[in-house]
Design a protein around this motif. Structure first.
Motif, PDB file in Angstrom:
ATOM      1  N   LEU A 109       0.804  -1.230   0.000  1.00 58.19           N
ATOM      2  CA  LEU A 109       0.000   0.000   0.000  1.00 58.19           C
ATOM      3  C   LEU A 109       0.841   1.287   0.000  1.00 58.19           C
ATOM      4  CD1 LEU A 109      -2.874  -1.215   2.359  1.00 58.19           C
ATOM      5  CD2 LEU A 109      -2.961  -0.866  -0.108  1.00 58.19           C
ATOM      6  N   PHE A 110       2.170   1.113   0.033  1.00 56.18           N
ATOM      7  CA  PHE A 110       3.052   2.265  -0.184  1.00 56.18           C
ATOM      8  C   PHE A 110       3.826   1.980  -1.469  1.00 56.18           C
ATOM      9  CE2 PHE A 110       2.518   2.304   4.446  1.00 56.18           C
ATOM     10  CZ  PHE A 110       2.203   3.644   4.679  1.00 56.18           C
ATOM     11  N   THR A 111       3.873   2.937  -2.367  1.00 57.04           N
ATOM     12  CA  THR A 111       4.552   2.665  -3.639  1.00 57.04           C
ATOM     13  C   THR A 111       6.060   2.553  -3.430  1.00 57.04           C
ATOM     14  OG1 THR A 111       4.484   5.021  -4.064  1.00 57.04           O
ATOM     15  CG2 THR A 111       2.837   3.679  -5.188  1.00 57.04           C
ATOM     16  N   LYS A 112       6.679   1.774  -4.319  1.00 57.81           N
ATOM     17  CA  LYS A 112       8.115   1.564  -4.281  1.00 57.81           C
ATOM     18  C   LYS A 112       8.843   2.904  -4.317  1.00 57.81           C
ATOM     19  CE  LYS A 112      11.364  -1.489  -6.496  1.00 57.81           C
ATOM     20  NZ  LYS A 112      11.699  -2.730  -5.963  1.00 57.81           N
ATOM     21  N   GLY A 113       9.848   3.027  -3.460  1.00 54.20           N
ATOM     22  CA  GLY A 113      10.598   4.277  -3.417  1.00 54.20           C
ATOM     23  C   GLY A 113      10.023   5.303  -2.441  1.00 54.20           C
ATOM     24  N   SER A 114       8.859   4.977  -1.824  1.00 52.48           N
ATOM     25  CA  SER A 114       8.236   5.919  -0.869  1.00 52.48           C
ATOM     26  C   SER A 114       9.144   6.202   0.314  1.00 52.48           C
ATOM     27  CB  SER A 114       6.951   5.324  -0.285  1.00 52.48           C
ATOM     28  OG  SER A 114       5.925   5.297  -1.198  1.00 52.48           O
ATOM     29  N   ARG A 115       9.111   7.440   0.718  1.00 55.60           N
ATOM     30  CA  ARG A 115       9.790   7.820   1.968  1.00 55.60           C
ATOM     31  C   ARG A 115       8.696   8.150   2.987  1.00 55.60           C
ATOM     32  NH1 ARG A 115      15.052   9.493   1.678  1.00 55.60           N
ATOM     33  NH2 ARG A 115      14.683  11.260   3.066  1.00 55.60           N
ATOM     34  N   ILE A 116       8.670   7.340   4.060  1.00 55.62           N
ATOM     35  CA  ILE A 116       7.607   7.463   5.067  1.00 55.62           C
ATOM     36  C   ILE A 116       8.205   8.006   6.364  1.00 55.62           C
ATOM     37  CG2 ILE A 116       5.819   6.184   6.343  1.00 55.62           C
ATOM     38  CD1 ILE A 116       6.299   3.864   4.278  1.00 55.62           C
ATOM     39  N   LEU A 117       7.543   8.989   6.937  1.00 51.58           N
ATOM     40  CA  LEU A 117       7.959   9.467   8.262  1.00 51.58           C
ATOM     41  C   LEU A 117       6.869   9.074   9.270  1.00 51.58           C
ATOM     42  CD1 LEU A 117       9.862  11.153  10.102  1.00 51.58           C
ATOM     43  CD2 LEU A 117       8.441  13.152   9.567  1.00 51.58           C
ATOM     44  N   ALA A 118       7.258   8.296  10.294  1.00 55.33           N
ATOM     45  CA  ALA A 118       6.326   7.938  11.365  1.00 55.33           C
ATOM     46  C   ALA A 118       6.679   8.772  12.595  1.00 55.33           C
ATOM     47  CB  ALA A 118       6.450   6.457  11.692  1.00 55.33           C
ATOM     48  N   ILE A 119       5.662   9.327  13.233  1.00 56.22           N
ATOM     49  CA  ILE A 119       5.904  10.137  14.424  1.00 56.22           C
ATOM     50  C   ILE A 119       5.783   9.250  15.669  1.00 56.22           C
ATOM     51  CG2 ILE A 119       5.219  12.197  15.714  1.00 56.22           C
ATOM     52  CD1 ILE A 119       6.072  12.771  12.783  1.00 56.22           C
ATOM     53  N   HIS A 120       6.870   9.164  16.442  1.00 55.66           N
ATOM     54  CA  HIS A 120       6.790   8.453  17.732  1.00 55.66           C
ATOM     55  C   HIS A 120       6.296   9.460  18.758  1.00 55.66           C
ATOM     56  CE1 HIS A 120       7.377   6.079  21.174  1.00 55.66           C
ATOM     57  NE2 HIS A 120       8.252   5.234  20.671  1.00 55.66           N
ATOM     58  N   THR A 121       4.993   9.394  19.047  1.00 56.91           N
ATOM     59  CA  THR A 121       4.380  10.397  19.917  1.00 56.91           C
ATOM     60  C   THR A 121       4.622  10.132  21.402  1.00 56.91           C
ATOM     61  OG1 THR A 121       2.392   9.121  19.422  1.00 56.91           O
ATOM     62  CG2 THR A 121       2.564  11.294  18.417  1.00 56.91           C
ATOM     63  N   GLY A 122       5.316   9.060  21.751  1.00 58.75           N
ATOM     64  CA  GLY A 122       5.615   8.795  23.170  1.00 58.75           C
ATOM     65  C   GLY A 122       4.676   7.753  23.751  1.00 58.75           C
ATOM     66  N   GLY A 123       4.143   8.036  24.941  1.00 60.41           N
ATOM     67  CA  GLY A 123       3.176   7.129  25.558  1.00 60.41           C
ATOM     68  C   GLY A 123       3.796   5.977  26.326  1.00 60.41           C
ATOM     69  N   LEU A 124       5.121   5.998  26.472  1.00 56.77           N
ATOM     70  CA  LEU A 124       5.780   4.839  27.084  1.00 56.77           C
ATOM     71  C   LEU A 124       5.422   4.670  28.562  1.00 56.77           C
ATOM     72  CD1 LEU A 124       9.134   5.291  25.176  1.00 56.77           C
ATOM     73  CD2 LEU A 124       7.393   3.533  24.782  1.00 56.77           C
ATOM     74  N   GLN A 125       4.910   5.735  29.184  1.00 57.11           N
ATOM     75  CA  GLN A 125       4.458   5.592  30.580  1.00 57.11           C
ATOM     76  C   GLN A 125       3.332   4.560  30.683  1.00 57.11           C
ATOM     77  OE1 GLN A 125       1.353   6.591  32.046  1.00 57.11           O
ATOM     78  NE2 GLN A 125       0.450   7.306  30.126  1.00 57.11           N
ATOM     79  N   GLY A 126       2.637   4.294  29.594  1.00 58.12           N
ATOM     80  CA  GLY A 126       1.513   3.362  29.625  1.00 58.12           C
ATOM     81  C   GLY A 126       1.930   1.896  29.669  1.00 58.12           C
ATOM     82  N   VAL A 127       3.222   1.626  29.445  1.00 55.50           N
ATOM     83  CA  VAL A 127       3.666   0.231  29.377  1.00 55.50           C
ATOM     84  C   VAL A 127       3.505  -0.466  30.736  1.00 55.50           C
ATOM     85  CG1 VAL A 127       5.669  -1.263  29.008  1.00 55.50           C
ATOM     86  CG2 VAL A 127       5.226   0.637  27.439  1.00 55.50           C
ATOM     87  N   ALA A 128       3.867   0.231  31.816  1.00 59.54           N
ATOM     88  CA  ALA A 128       3.797  -0.388  33.148  1.00 59.54           C
ATOM     89  C   ALA A 128       2.373  -0.827  33.482  1.00 59.54           C
ATOM     90  CB  ALA A 128       4.321   0.581  34.204  1.00 59.54           C
ATOM     91  N   GLY A 129       1.416   0.043  33.229  1.00 57.09           N
ATOM     92  CA  GLY A 129       0.022  -0.283  33.519  1.00 57.09           C
ATOM     93  C   GLY A 129      -0.476  -1.438  32.662  1.00 57.09           C
ATOM     94  N   MET A 130      -0.085  -1.421  31.383  1.00 57.88           N
ATOM     95  CA  MET A 130      -0.498  -2.512  30.487  1.00 57.88           C
ATOM     96  C   MET A 130       0.115  -3.828  30.946  1.00 57.88           C
ATOM     97  SD  MET A 130      -2.241  -3.519  27.903  1.00 57.88           S
ATOM     98  CE  MET A 130      -2.766  -2.028  27.054  1.00 57.88           C
ATOM     99  N   ASN A 131       1.386  -3.806  31.334  1.00 56.15           N
ATOM    100  CA  ASN A 131       2.026  -5.046  31.775  1.00 56.15           C
ATOM    101  C   ASN A 131       1.343  -5.624  33.007  1.00 56.15           C
ATOM    102  OD1 ASN A 131       3.852  -5.575  29.779  1.00 56.15           O
ATOM    103  ND2 ASN A 131       5.586  -4.580  30.789  1.00 56.15           N
ATOM    104  N   ARG A 132       0.872  -4.776  33.903  1.00 53.97           N
ATOM    105  CA  ARG A 132       0.136  -5.287  35.065  1.00 53.97           C
ATOM    106  C   ARG A 132      -1.111  -6.046  34.630  1.00 53.97           C
ATOM    107  NH1 ARG A 132      -0.034  -1.663  40.318  1.00 53.97           N
ATOM    108  NH2 ARG A 132       2.147  -1.106  40.338  1.00 53.97           N
ATOM    109  N   ARG A 133      -1.816  -5.451  33.646  1.00 51.57           N
ATOM    110  CA  ARG A 133      -3.054  -6.095  33.193  1.00 51.57           C
ATOM    111  C   ARG A 133      -2.744  -7.392  32.449  1.00 51.57           C
ATOM    112  NH1 ARG A 133      -5.702  -1.161  30.329  1.00 51.57           N
ATOM    113  NH2 ARG A 133      -3.665  -0.228  30.709  1.00 51.57           N
ATOM    114  N   LEU A 134      -1.642  -7.391  31.657  1.00 49.14           N
ATOM    115  CA  LEU A 134      -1.274  -8.604  30.919  1.00 49.14           C
ATOM    116  C   LEU A 134      -0.864  -9.708  31.884  1.00 49.14           C
ATOM    117  CD1 LEU A 134       0.787  -6.951  28.032  1.00 49.14           C
ATOM    118  CD2 LEU A 134      -1.450  -8.057  27.805  1.00 49.14           C
TER     119      LEU A 134
END
Ligand SMILES: *Cc1c(COP(=O)(O)O)cnc(C)c1O
Length: 301
Positions: A266-291
């Motif tokens: 779904l991305f054409t050959k040669g595409s340059r894609i920029l993904a924004i890492h918006t953060g949210g890593l504080q949520g990992v601890a809470g998710m791990n508790r639930r997992l």
């Protein structure tokens, strides 16, 4: 607030001839997660100029916006109150890593029932809150308003206009709207909603001034804060390959979606894609508790 950009190397990307880059907004502040700091910047300036020293906002028990506001209040000299969904939390909040951290950053809480919480955007309820709490600056749930969007416009600069696509995870859509406004007409802006929300397009249109954007709606994994074993595995593999941690609520779903779309051509050959890492890593601890409670694989930290 300049975030670095890294190229992601992976055989899947090579095989499809696409180039993927990630902007590390998660690193712009040690406590205030990426886009949340962008969203607060002009709001805090406004509150300070208006002489308001008390910030009030709304959120659920795992809200990263709530936690960001608590840290921002401490760092920039405001008192903070979080209006939290769920009055049962009055007895349980100390066991919740997000709320416990927000409290140590100085935030006071007001726990309200789910029914009351539904009134969070109603003027009559907001007036009664102001009457109760005194002069304060009220921010909506998720922190999205026009000043927040203005702050998010600073995630992109004209030097990013060479990317063909820019990808960003979506909660309320405020961050995506900022990216849309700062993009070039030739770019395709792709939002990855972390939840099912019928109003999302309408909400984004309130703030977006351009139209070359779309939502990839297949990667919410059943809803906000819902995950699957395949998503957790992907987040762990991604970290092992790249050294970059993703969160399970937002950026993990976005990156899973990007890889899936690449694999489907779904991305054409040669595409340059920029993904924004918006953060949210504080949520990992809470998710791990639930997992852990459900005996499922945890996110590597
Ligand atoms: C809050 C958050 C988002 C969503 O931002 P919106 O402006 O509400 O769409 C995306 N990613 C992360 C990591 C977040 O914490």
């Amino acid at each position: 607030m300049e975030a670095i950009t890294q190229e992601i190397r992976h055989s899947l990307l090579d095989n499809h001839g696409v180039f993927l880059f990630i902007r590390r907004e998660d690193q712009v502040h040690p406590h205030i997660s990426g886009n949340k700091l962008r969203k607060l910047k002009y709001n805090l300036e406004y509150a300070r100029e208006a002489g308001l020293r008390h910030l009030v906002t709304f959120g659920g028990a795992y809200s990263s916006h709530l936690l960001a506001l608590a840290h921002a209040g401490r760092e920039f000299g405001f008192t903070t109150t979080g209006i939290v969904r769920g009055d049962e939390l009055i007895h349980l909040w100390r066991d919740n890593p997000t709320l416990a951290q927000a409290h140590s950053a100085g935030m006071q809480f007001k726990f309200i029932t789910r029914e009351q919480y539904r009134q969070r955007a109603m003027p009559s309820y907001l007036h009664s809150l102001e009457a109760e709490l005194g002069p304060c600056y009220l921010l909506p749930e998720g922190g999205t308003n026009s000043l927040a969007v203005k702050g998010c416009e600073e995630i992109l600069s004209p030097s990013d206009h060479g990317f063909d696509s820019v990808c960003c995870s979506v909660g309320t859509g405020g961050t995506l709207a900022g990216i849309i406004n700062a993009s070039a007409d030739s770019q395709r802006i792709l939002g990855f909603p972390a939840l099912k929300s019928p109003d999302l397009i309408k909400d984004i249109c309130k703030f977006a001034r351009k139209t070359q954007w779309e939502l990839a709606n297949d990667y919410h994994f059943g809803g906000y804060a819902r995950v699957s074993p395949a998503l957790i595995q992907f987040i762990n593999d991604f970290r092992e390959f790249t050294g970059i941690p993703l969160d399970p609520v937002y950026t993990g779903k976005m990156m899973f979606g990007i890889f899936d779309m690449v694999s489907k051509g779904l991305f054409t050959k040669g595409s340059r894609i920029l993904a924004i890492h918006t953060g949210g890593l504080q949520g990992v601890a809470g998710m791990n508790r639930r997992l852990k409670k459900r005996n499922l694989q945890l996110i590597t930290i």
